[in-house]
Design an enzyme around this catalytic site. Structure first.
Site, PDB file in Angstrom:
ATOM      1  N   CYS A  96      -0.186  19.206  14.261  1.00 33.16           N
ATOM      2  CA  CYS A  96      -0.630  17.825  14.473  1.00 33.16           C
ATOM      3  C   CYS A  96      -0.894  17.193  13.112  1.00 33.16           C
ATOM      4  O   CYS A  96      -1.647  17.734  12.308  1.00 33.16           O
ATOM      5  CB  CYS A  96      -1.898  17.825  15.319  1.00 33.16           C
ATOM      6  SG  CYS A  96      -2.684  16.199  15.438  1.00 33.16           S
ATOM      7  N   CYS A  99      -4.880  16.276  12.671  1.00 26.63           N
ATOM      8  CA  CYS A  99      -5.969  17.266  12.539  1.00 26.63           C
ATOM      9  C   CYS A  99      -5.470  18.657  12.143  1.00 26.63           C
ATOM     10  O   CYS A  99      -6.264  19.596  12.082  1.00 26.63           O
ATOM     11  CB  CYS A  99      -6.766  17.346  13.833  1.00 26.63           C
ATOM     12  SG  CYS A  99      -5.954  18.295  15.134  1.00 26.63           S
ATOM     13  N   CYS A 119       8.957  23.763  20.821  1.00 23.47           N
ATOM     14  CA  CYS A 119       8.447  24.808  21.703  1.00 23.47           C
ATOM     15  C   CYS A 119       6.930  24.858  21.532  1.00 23.47           C
ATOM     16  O   CYS A 119       6.437  25.220  20.466  1.00 23.47           O
ATOM     17  CB  CYS A 119       9.088  26.135  21.292  1.00 23.47           C
ATOM     18  SG  CYS A 119       8.654  27.513  22.323  1.00 23.47           S
TER      19      CYS A 119
HETATM   20 FE    FE Z   1      -4.700  16.856  16.464  1.00 28.72          FE
END
Ligand code: FE
Length: 132
Positions: A96, A99, A119
């Site tokens: 991500c 974060c 995946c």
């Molecule tokens: Fe995140």
């Protein structure tokens, strides 16, 4: 994008053990066990740690691998690719962007139109169903 930075102890306090191990320690959930593997509803899959919008149900496909699979993120910038040399393999890890949560891995054997297969671990995601 505003980055979210927390220490491991802070994440540990916020997440259950399995989610922590997968998103913050790059563990992988066992195939065919994730809660979103067979999810067919329309909606968005967001980061379980920070809510960042990651994947749309419109790009989800049945890969047969046992993990929820997508051929494209909502926005390219919302996920970050990182070379991963763990387990004596060279793979592309997906995290991500907001974060740094571990999401899964990226492979180039996906369907058209991108030919990509993101995946993912179900445990890295939280599904927000579209209002009907
Ligand atoms: Fe995140």
């Amino acid at each position: 994008m505003n980055k979210i930075k927390k220490s491991n102890d802070e994440w540990k306090a916020l997440l259950d053990e399995k989610t922590f191990n997968i998103t913050r320690q790059s563990a992988t959930e066992s195939p065919f066990t994730g809660k979103y593997l067979n999810e067919k509803s329309k909606g968005l899959y967001n980061c379980v740690c920070c809510g960042n919008e990651l994947f749309s149900s419109n790009t989800k496909f049945e890969s047969g691998t046992g993990w929820p699979s997508f051929f494209e993120p909502i926005k390219k910038d919302n996920v970050t690719e990182k070379i991963d040399h763990s387990h004596n393999m060279k793979r592309i890890e997906i995290i991500c962007t907001k974060c740094d949560a571990h999401l899964g891995h990226l492979f180039n054997d996906g369907p058209k139109p991108t030919g990509l297969r993101y995946c993912l671990n179900s445990a890295s995601l939280i599904f927000k169903k579209n209002d009907e």
